[in-house]
Design an enzyme around this catalytic site. Sequence first.
Site, PDB file in Angstrom:
ATOM      1  CB  THR A 144      -0.937   0.037   1.225  1.00 42.20           C
ATOM      2  OG1 THR A 144      -1.549   1.330   1.323  1.00 42.20           O
ATOM      3  CG2 THR A 144      -0.192  -0.239   2.516  1.00 42.20           C
ATOM      4  CB  SER A 179      -3.980   2.668  10.320  1.00 42.29           C
ATOM      5  OG  SER A 179      -3.732   1.785   9.227  1.00 42.29           O
ATOM      6  CE1 TYR A 181      -4.103  -3.094   4.926  1.00 45.47           C
ATOM      7  CE2 TYR A 181      -4.045  -0.710   4.686  1.00 45.47           C
ATOM      8  CZ  TYR A 181      -3.980  -1.971   4.130  1.00 45.47           C
ATOM      9  OH  TYR A 181      -3.799  -2.115   2.779  1.00 45.47           O
ATOM     10  CG  HIS A 182      -1.607   2.178   6.370  1.00 44.05           C
ATOM     11  ND1 HIS A 182      -2.687   2.829   6.903  1.00 44.05           N
ATOM     12  CD2 HIS A 182      -1.810   2.148   5.028  1.00 44.05           C
ATOM     13  CE1 HIS A 182      -3.514   3.195   5.929  1.00 44.05           C
ATOM     14  NE2 HIS A 182      -2.999   2.787   4.780  1.00 44.05           N
ATOM     15  CE  LYS A 185      -1.662  -4.682   2.886  1.00 46.34           C
ATOM     16  NZ  LYS A 185      -1.769  -5.811   1.939  1.00 46.34           N
ATOM     17  CG  LEU A 239     -14.223   8.027  -6.943  1.00 45.56           C
ATOM     18  CD1 LEU A 239     -14.699   9.472  -6.970  1.00 45.56           C
ATOM     19  CD2 LEU A 239     -13.287   7.769  -8.112  1.00 45.56           C
ATOM     20  NE  ARG A 241     -15.730   7.018   2.692  1.00 43.49           N
ATOM     21  CZ  ARG A 241     -16.004   8.268   3.045  1.00 43.49           C
ATOM     22  NH1 ARG A 241     -17.242   8.617   3.374  1.00 43.49           N
ATOM     23  NH2 ARG A 241     -15.054   9.193   3.053  1.00 43.49           N
ATOM     24  CB  VAL A 254     -14.704  16.518   2.482  1.00 42.28           C
ATOM     25  CG1 VAL A 254     -13.227  16.872   2.525  1.00 42.28           C
ATOM     26  CG2 VAL A 254     -15.177  16.363   1.042  1.00 42.28           C
ATOM     27  CD  GLU A 328      -6.171  11.672   7.083  1.00 42.57           C
ATOM     28  OE1 GLU A 328      -5.600  10.727   6.540  1.00 42.57           O
ATOM     29  OE2 GLU A 328      -7.338  12.034   6.799  1.00 42.57           O
TER      30      GLU A 328
END
Length: 395
Positions: A144, A179, A181-182, A185, A239, A241, A254, A328
Amino acid sequence: MRVIVTGGDGYCGWATALHLANRGHDVAILDNLVRRSWDNQLRIETLTPIAPIQRRLERWEQLTGKPIELMVGDCCDYPFLSESIRRFHPEAIVHFGEQRSAPFSMISRERAVETQVNNVVGNLNILFAMRDLVPDCHLVKLGTMGEYGTPNIDIEEGYITIEHNGRKDTLPYPKQPGSFYHLSKVHDTHNIHFACRIWGLRATDLNQGVVYGVITEETEMDELLINRLDYDGVFGTALNRFCIQAAVGHPLTVYGKGGQTRGFLDIRDTVRCIEIACNNPADSGEFRVYNQFTEQFSVSQLAEKVKEAGSKMGLDVTIEHVDNPRVEREEHYYNAKNTKLLDLGLQPHYLSDSLLDSLLNVAVKYRDRVDMKEILPRVTWKKGAVEEAAGVKVG
């Protein structure tokens, strides 16, 4: 060639498995079907109706005469995984079989642990199975772009040349994941790099941007082959969503200032990038990193594009800035390189009015399936899931 696609029942994996089979490869899907279980646990449902995997594969074979084998099991179950690899004896393993949602990994301690165990242990198991059973097999691993974060310098493709105190070396690009998750990775990347260096394995790590779209040549053949289109605050991406929010008359949400910039690509380019990587394997001992995206947009830019396209279709589309559930940077420099796949022949599908029209039409077609309670984000980086904050355990 003989290709195993782990996670072949998921969003990217399903489209990839069909694409590779349609191009003449001998494909097997290895999946524990946990993605469907997570939907049930979180009480969410994808926009498009998804048939059982066995029914999808039956229909695919009826239409094309190109069977795809199904192996139901977990990459974290090493006896199952190793026996599947020993029997099928793949020349390439396309590894999508990981928990892929940043918000999911931030729900709670339990979900963070589940994400990291599933992703890191499953990936490690694949590396050991390759070493012991198919050492010449090529691993095509979905990474990612989120591994890099948002540094204030250009993002290179995997490596960066550094000069320090008069000496120069090319090193892995620094990682700033956003995160758990990241982070998983990043751990995968380090483990694969190590395995290539020590055991002589061959691997291509595809650091993919945010994927959008639902239609590929194969998934539009029949309603039973349709792909997922997630819009909820856990698995939905920007996009996709926005298009679904436009279809149901909800303001496009946003997060924060909207200056968050990322790389994006069409699902049709995802499957083509995987095909290119499979057809051009890494050398023994080589760990390649390709940045897999075609364009860069800020979240606000995407919202404006969807608003314009929706208005042309007669939809009343508004934009609303909401509190950012993530931690972020909302305004930052972002310039990532993405030339290697283009050099190998990728012909990108750029985000256009026709693509947005197609995506909005799908959203409108299935908008009666939208659960309005799932439109807004459910997970915040500092507190976890809304339900857990209220004392109700998710799942």
